[in-house]
Write a protein that holds these residues in place. Structure first.
Motif, short mmCIF file in Angstrom:
data_model
loop_
_atom_site.label_atom_id
_atom_site.label_comp_id
_atom_site.label_asym_id
_atom_site.label_seq_id
_atom_site.Cartn_x
_atom_site.Cartn_y
_atom_site.Cartn_z
N GLY A 1 0.83 -1.19 0.00
CA GLY A 1 0.00 0.00 0.00
C GLY A 1 0.86 1.24 0.00
O GLY A 1 2.03 1.21 -0.42
N THR A 2 0.32 2.33 0.51
CA THR A 2 1.01 3.61 0.49
C THR A 2 1.62 3.93 1.85
O THR A 2 0.97 3.78 2.87
N ALA A 3 2.88 4.34 1.83
CA ALA A 3 3.56 4.77 3.05
C ALA A 3 3.64 6.29 3.08
O ALA A 3 3.72 6.95 2.04
N SER A 4 3.63 6.85 4.30
CA SER A 4 3.84 8.27 4.51
C SER A 4 4.80 8.40 5.69
O SER A 4 5.32 7.41 6.20
N TRP A 5 5.04 9.63 6.15
CA TRP A 5 5.92 9.81 7.30
C TRP A 5 5.41 10.93 8.18
O TRP A 5 4.61 11.75 7.77
N TYR A 6 5.85 10.92 9.44
CA TYR A 6 5.44 11.99 10.36
C TYR A 6 6.65 12.56 11.07
O TYR A 6 7.63 11.88 11.31
N GLY A 7 6.57 13.89 11.39
CA GLY A 7 7.76 14.60 11.82
C GLY A 7 7.63 15.36 13.12
O GLY A 7 7.16 14.83 14.13
N ALA B 1 8.02 3.42 13.45
CA ALA B 1 6.89 3.56 12.53
C ALA B 1 5.59 3.36 13.27
O ALA B 1 5.55 2.84 14.39
N ALA B 2 4.50 3.77 12.62
CA ALA B 2 3.15 3.56 13.13
C ALA B 2 2.40 2.64 12.17
O ALA B 2 2.48 2.81 10.95
N HIS B 3 1.68 1.67 12.73
CA HIS B 3 0.87 0.75 11.95
C HIS B 3 -0.43 0.52 12.69
O HIS B 3 -0.48 0.56 13.92
N LYS B 4 -1.49 0.26 11.96
CA LYS B 4 -2.82 0.19 12.58
C LYS B 4 -3.06 -1.09 13.37
O LYS B 4 -3.78 -1.07 14.37
N THR B 5 -2.49 -2.23 12.95
CA THR B 5 -2.91 -3.49 13.56
C THR B 5 -1.79 -4.40 14.05
O THR B 5 -2.07 -5.38 14.74
N LEU B 6 -0.53 -4.15 13.70
CA LEU B 6 0.55 -5.01 14.18
C LEU B 6 0.71 -4.85 15.69
O LEU B 6 0.60 -3.74 16.22
N PRO B 7 1.00 -5.93 16.41
CA PRO B 7 1.25 -5.80 17.84
C PRO B 7 2.51 -4.99 18.08
O PRO B 7 3.44 -5.00 17.25
N LEU B 8 2.55 -4.29 19.22
CA LEU B 8 3.66 -3.40 19.53
C LEU B 8 4.54 -4.00 20.64
O LEU B 8 4.01 -4.51 21.62
N PRO B 9 5.88 -3.94 20.44
CA PRO B 9 6.59 -3.47 19.24
C PRO B 9 6.88 -4.62 18.29
O PRO B 9 7.21 -5.72 18.71
N SER B 10 6.75 -4.36 17.00
CA SER B 10 7.12 -5.31 15.95
C SER B 10 8.19 -4.69 15.07
O SER B 10 8.27 -3.46 14.95
N GLY C 1 -1.45 4.11 13.59
CA GLY C 1 -1.70 4.99 12.47
C GLY C 1 -1.15 4.33 11.21
O GLY C 1 -0.67 3.20 11.27
N PRO C 2 -1.16 5.01 10.10
CA PRO C 2 -1.81 6.30 9.84
C PRO C 2 -3.30 6.11 9.57
O PRO C 2 -3.70 5.13 8.94
N PHE C 3 -4.11 7.05 10.00
CA PHE C 3 -5.55 6.97 9.81
C PHE C 3 -5.98 7.95 8.74
O PHE C 3 -6.75 8.87 8.98
N TYR C 4 -5.45 7.72 7.53
CA TYR C 4 -5.72 8.64 6.42
C TYR C 4 -5.77 7.87 5.12
O TYR C 4 -4.77 7.23 4.72
N ASP D 1 -5.74 5.49 2.14
CA ASP D 1 -5.30 4.11 1.96
C ASP D 1 -3.89 3.88 2.49
O ASP D 1 -3.25 2.89 2.16
N ARG D 2 -3.37 4.76 3.32
CA ARG D 2 -2.00 4.61 3.80
C ARG D 2 -1.90 3.46 4.81
O ARG D 2 -2.78 3.29 5.65
N ILE D 3 -0.81 2.70 4.73
CA ILE D 3 -0.69 1.52 5.58
C ILE D 3 0.38 1.67 6.66
O ILE D 3 0.37 0.91 7.63
N ILE D 4 1.31 2.63 6.50
CA ILE D 4 2.36 2.79 7.50
C ILE D 4 2.86 4.22 7.48
O ILE D 4 2.92 4.86 6.43
N ASP D 5 3.16 4.74 8.67
CA ASP D 5 3.78 6.05 8.84
C ASP D 5 5.20 5.83 9.35
O ASP D 5 5.39 5.21 10.41
#
Length: 256
Positions: free
Chosen positions: A76-82, A103-112, A133-136, A138-142
């Motif tokens: 999917g689509t990756a983005s980044w946060y600063g 990174a941030a991911h919506k469903t992977l257990p933390l920390p992975s 996250g990311p909650f925007y 179709d993004r899958i990872i921040d």
């Protein structure tokens, strides 16, 4: 995790909180040589006490956290946060640092630990997932800023990627039990040995952790990691019989 606590944690998620001092995100000051910053070595860590509720809801949508995944692959689509999020708590209670490979991911257990590979240029980076996250769209990872820089995402902003799970966390949540914090190291070492003798046969490590308080050394006597549930309760009961009053139960994010 109790429902009330999880609702509080949902408010801490990076993509939907209003507690930040900056309204818009922006790039950090760039160190002289980002190439000196090293990617993490994937390892199976203890499951974070915070951020791993079975489900959570953000912006009207409910997400289910994956339980003990052995493999995971997603495109999917990756983005980044600063800098908007720099210095603030992530979903598992750690502090976000733009210069750490996280990174941030919506469903992977933390920390992975996951490998993120750009589909358009083949560049990849290993990151430790410690946020939601990311909650925007179709993004899958921040990605953190430095991780984004590694694959050129800081320039493009977003890019198509594939993410692959390298190391999930251990299946059990664990805690550390701190029995004292002493300024005198010989006293801490003496208590450490006394606990080792009193708790034989020794199931959990008893260690002295070095810290500071107001610039002065502090020696923290701790037992752990101890799995939550019956093992932790049994240990606390044994400490009570030893007349060790008011031990402090800590999560991994509280160990500094």
């Amino acid at each position: 995790m109790k429902t009330g606590l999880w609702l509080i944690m949902a408010l801490l998620l990076s993509a939907c909180s209003s507690r930040y001092q900056h309204r818009e995100d922006f790039s950090p000051p760039v160190p002289p040589d980002l190439s000196t910053l090293k990617e993490p070595t994937p390892t199976s860590e203890a499951l974070s006490v915070m951020g791993n509720g079975p489900t959570y809801k953000v912006l009207g949508k409910r997400y289910q956290v994956l339980e003990q995944p052995r493999t995971f692959r997603e495109a999917g689509t990756a983005s980044w946060y600063g800098m908007k999020f720099h210095g603030h708590a992530t979903a598992n209670g750690e502090i976000y640092d733009v210069y750490q490979f996280t990174a941030a991911h919506k469903t992977l257990p933390l920390p992975s630990y996951v490998k993120v590979t750009r589909q358009d240029n083949g560049k990849s980076v290993v990151v430790r997932v410690n946020d939601r996250g990311p909650f925007y769209k179709d993004r899958i990872i921040d990605l953190s800023y430095v991780a984004a820089h590694k694959i050129g995402l800081d320039i493009s902003g977003t890019a198509p990627v594939t993410i692959e799970l390298l190391k999930p966390p251990l299946p059990d949540k664990v805690r550390w039990v701190q029995v004292s914090a002493l300024s005198d190291q010989p006293s801490a070492n003496k208590q450490q040995q006394a606990l080792r003798d009193a708790l034989k046969p020794l199931t959990w490590p008893v260690e002295v952790y070095q810290g500071k308080l107001n610039g002065k050394p502090l020696h923290k006597v701790r037992i752990g990691p101890v799995p939550e549930g019956k093992p932790l309760q049994d240990l606390l009961a044994r400490l009570d019989k030893l007349h060790i009053n008011n031990p402090v139960v800590l999560g991994a994010h509280q160990l500094n």
